[in-house]
Motif scaffolding. Structure first.
Motif, PDB file in Angstrom:
ATOM      1  N   ASP A 288       0.821  -1.212   0.000  1.00  0.00           N
ATOM      2  CA  ASP A 288       0.000   0.000   0.000  1.00  0.00           C
ATOM      3  C   ASP A 288       0.855   1.262   0.000  1.00  0.00           C
ATOM      4  N   THR A 289       2.032   1.194   0.601  1.00  0.00           N
ATOM      5  CA  THR A 289       2.920   2.359   0.601  1.00  0.00           C
ATOM      6  C   THR A 289       3.389   2.673  -0.815  1.00  0.00           C
ATOM      7  N   LEU A 290       3.753   1.648  -1.559  1.00  0.00           N
ATOM      8  CA  LEU A 290       4.155   1.862  -2.957  1.00  0.00           C
ATOM      9  C   LEU A 290       2.989   2.395  -3.788  1.00  0.00           C
ATOM     10  N   ARG A 291       1.792   1.864  -3.586  1.00  0.00           N
ATOM     11  CA  ARG A 291       0.633   2.345  -4.344  1.00  0.00           C
ATOM     12  C   ARG A 291       0.335   3.802  -4.012  1.00  0.00           C
ATOM     13  N   ALA A 292       0.485   4.168  -2.718  1.00  0.00           N
ATOM     14  CA  ALA A 292       0.251   5.556  -2.332  1.00  0.00           C
ATOM     15  C   ALA A 292       1.264   6.489  -2.989  1.00  0.00           C
ATOM     16  N   ALA A 293       2.531   6.020  -3.094  1.00  0.00           N
ATOM     17  CA  ALA A 293       3.555   6.851  -3.730  1.00  0.00           C
ATOM     18  C   ALA A 293       3.242   7.069  -5.215  1.00  0.00           C
ATOM     19  N   ARG A 294       2.718   6.032  -5.884  1.00  0.00           N
ATOM     20  CA  ARG A 294       2.417   6.153  -7.311  1.00  0.00           C
ATOM     21  C   ARG A 294       1.139   6.952  -7.573  1.00  0.00           C
ATOM     22  N   SER A 295       0.206   6.957  -6.606  1.00  0.00           N
ATOM     23  CA  SER A 295      -1.040   7.696  -6.793  1.00  0.00           C
ATOM     24  C   SER A 295      -0.951   9.129  -6.300  1.00  0.00           C
ATOM     25  N   GLY A 296       0.205   9.499  -5.715  1.00  0.00           N
ATOM     26  CA  GLY A 296       0.399  10.888  -5.317  1.00  0.00           C
ATOM     27  C   GLY A 296       0.167  11.190  -3.862  1.00  0.00           C
ATOM     28  N   GLY A 297       0.024  10.203  -2.996  1.00  0.00           N
ATOM     29  CA  GLY A 297      -0.138  10.459  -1.562  1.00  0.00           C
ATOM     30  C   GLY A 297      -1.117   9.496  -0.926  1.00  0.00           C
ATOM     31  N   THR A 298      -1.348   9.687   0.388  1.00  0.00           N
ATOM     32  CA  THR A 298      -2.221   8.781   1.149  1.00  0.00           C
ATOM     33  C   THR A 298      -3.626   9.345   1.332  1.00  0.00           C
ATOM     34  N   ALA A 299      -3.945  10.464   0.699  1.00  0.00           N
ATOM     35  CA  ALA A 299      -5.290  11.031   0.838  1.00  0.00           C
ATOM     36  C   ALA A 299      -6.325  10.068   0.265  1.00  0.00           C
ATOM     37  N   PRO A 300      -7.485   9.925   0.910  1.00  0.00           N
ATOM     38  CA  PRO A 300      -8.517   9.021   0.395  1.00  0.00           C
ATOM     39  C   PRO A 300      -8.973   9.424  -1.001  1.00  0.00           C
ATOM     40  N   LEU A 301      -9.201   8.438  -1.851  1.00  0.00           N
ATOM     41  CA  LEU A 301      -9.650   8.688  -3.218  1.00  0.00           C
ATOM     42  C   LEU A 301     -11.161   8.573  -3.360  1.00  0.00           C
TER      43      LEU A 301
END
Length: 414
Positions: free
Chosen positions: A155-168
């Motif tokens: 999930d940390t890698l996915r958050a980095a690729r999506s631009g952050g940990t803010a809810p989508l």
């Protein structure tokens, strides 16, 4: 003018009820009855104390458990944020150990192994290395913690690729209240029904053994047998102890019915647990099946008490009956979890398990007509067991010695 047969029947009923009233008063109006009445509360208190002690020990050891992620500070912040979010989906008892984030040293592998040797906490799993190919070390009971750390890395890698940990996404959650009990709630109600009838019959019907053995040892039973027919003594004692059982059930049933006022939180937790036939009909059927189960077991125990003259003999004779009852409980509980199967049908027909299994059927199946047939079938077997028990009772009292002449004289008078 009434016929002699009607007069004899009335006299037998009057004598039976006299014996029943005598045994009921002798049992209820004693200080020890209060102890017996509150026995479930006493047993529950001891169980709660033991459970709280075990829980405190478990919580004390779990509070020292940790999972560790060795990561750079920027990644550590993301891992911590995601960890806090993921923990919301776990129940309190199922949450992973507390997360710690450590800054990597020059040798992360040695750092990770050293964390398992520290005395400050118990490391369940440690993650180190690049997050696309992390290395996770875990102990004997840490496989699930290792899986959790692996998911955090993903999930940390996915958050980095999506631009952050803010809810989508922004979900809208609406609580629903069922109009009827769920299927799982009906199965739970079926099991609680089987357990309730088993517990009540085993606890309450067992009194008949001690009562009969006590009165036989002090010759009271011979005095009663000399005054009234043995069948009236047997049925009267059975009805008297059943009256005690009704008082016990009414007391605790009233308390349980007020559970929503006593413990609102607990009432909400069991909201979806309910019988398929509806609560009013279920209460009637529960009492009816409890009556059948009590009469079956009470007659057997009373017969055992008539044969035994010492507590050792009572224990020896009661043990096989108790083992059979436990087996019937296991059969009915298994049948309750598999409604409609051949096993459930067998449990509903077999006389000793029928009251338990049919009470469970009332909880997980809505049909009413099978209960009418089942109650008639069980009433037949109650009559058979009471008849056999009365004969065993007669043999037991006749073997007591001094009562023989009085009984013969009584039968000549009859």
């Amino acid at each position: 003018m009434s016929s002699p047969r009607i007069g004899n029947t009335r006299r037998l009923i009057r004598q039976t009820m006299t014996i029943a009233r005598r045994d009921f008063i002798a049992t209820v109006f004693t200080p020890t009855f209060l102890i017996f009445l509150f026995a479930p509360l006493i047993m529950g208190s001891f169980g709660a104390i033991g459970g709280l002690g075990a829980m405190s020990v478990a919580q004390g050891s779990e509070s020292k458990n940790r999972i560790i992620a060795i990561a750079a500070p920027d990644q550590g912040m993301v891992i911590t944020d995601l960890d806090q979010r993921l923990r919301r989906i776990f129940r309190t008892s199922e949450r992973p150990p507390e997360l710690m984030v450590e800054t990597p040293s020059t040798d992360p592998a040695a750092q990770a192994r050293a964390l398992f040797e520290t005395k400050e906490f118990d490391a369940k799993a440690v993650l180190y290395g690049p997050l696309d190919k992390p290395v996770i070390l875990y102990g004997a009971d840490g496989p699930r913690s290792a899986d959790y750390l692996a998911q955090l890395a993903e999930d940390t890698l996915r958050a980095a690729r999506s631009g952050g940990t803010a809810p989508l996404s922004t979900p809208t959650k609406t609580a629903m209240v069922r109009a009827r009990a769920s299927l799982g709630g009906q199965n739970q109600a079926a099991f609680f029904t089987v357990f309730g009838i088993f517990f009540l019959t085993l606890l309450l019907a067992g009194q008949a053994v001690g009562t009969m053995a006590e009165e036989r040892s002090n010759k009271v039973i011979e005095v009663l047998a000399a005054a009234v027919p043995l069948e009236s003594v047997f049925l009267g004692k059975l009805l008297g102890m059943f009256g005690v059982a009704i008082l016990f059930v009414a007391f605790w049933g009233t308390l349980v019915s007020q559970i929503s006022a006593i413990a609102p939180g607990l009432a909400g937790a069991i909201q979806e647990i309910g019988p398929a036939v509806g609560m009013p009909v279920y209460v009637i059927l529960f009492f009816a099946y409890f009556t059948m189960a009590y009469m079956l077991l009470g007659a057997v125990f009373l017969s055992v008490g008539a044969q035994a003259s010492t507590m050792r003999e009572i224990q020896m004779l009661s043990l096989p009956i108790t083992i059979v009852q436990v087996a019937m409980f296991g059969l009915a509980a298994t049948a309750a979890s598999r409604p409609g199967t051949p096993l459930a049908t067998f449990a509903e027909i077999f006389p000793l398990s029928s009251p338990f299994a049919m009470a469970a059927r009332a909880a997980n199946q809505p049909e009413i007509w099978p209960h009418i047939a089942a109650l008639l079938w069980q009433a037949l077997w109650v009559a058979i067991v009471i008849t056999i028990g009365a004969r065993a009772f007669r043999r037991g009292v006749l073997q007591s010695g001094s009562g023989k002449m009085n009984l013969k004289a009584m039968f000549r008078r009859g």
